[in-house]
Design a protein around this motif. Structure first.
Motif: not given
Length: 120
Positions: A28-31, A36-37, A63-64, A107-108
């Motif tokens: 789920k975190s990849l999705r 976010v990208n 990279l994330l 990233y933030v």
């Protein structure tokens, strides 16, 4: 010879696509990071920041995704090796997760700098 190399490249690309599909389905975190990208790229198109900022934000976002894939690979390898709880297994999984978290913070921070370059 070139035909063999082309087939090897196609096989390698297939393995990569299989890895992406599996991670997309299971993580789920990849999705979430992909979302976010996508949102970030849309924001870049609307804000029109300097080209250097666009490049850095896109690179950081990719990279994330890379780190999330590596983290997923670490977790899968650890889980395959043993289902028993072990401090080293926990350390490996936690380190992978920390890598994603550090890149997420970067990233933030990069987005904050990009916004300053647009509005500052």
């Amino acid at each position: 010879m070139l035909t063999e190399e082309f087939r090897r490249i196609l096989r390698t690309a297939g393995y990569s696509l299989d890895g992406w599909r599996h991670a997309w389905r299971e993580e789920k975190s990849l999705r979430q990071w992909a979302g976010v990208n996508l949102a970030g790229w849309l924001a870049l198109a609307l804000l029109c920041p300097p080209l250097w900022a666009v490049g850095l934000v896109v690179l950081a976002g990719l990279l994330l995704l890379v780190l999330e894939l590596v983290n997923s690979a670490i977790e899968a390898a650890v889980d395959y090796t043993s289902t028993a709880r072990h401090p080293l297994a926990k350390a490996a999984k936690d380190a992978g997760s920390a890598a994603v978290a550090v890149m997420g913070l970067g990233y933030v921070a990069l987005w904050i700098l990009t916004l300053f370059s647009v509005w500052g």
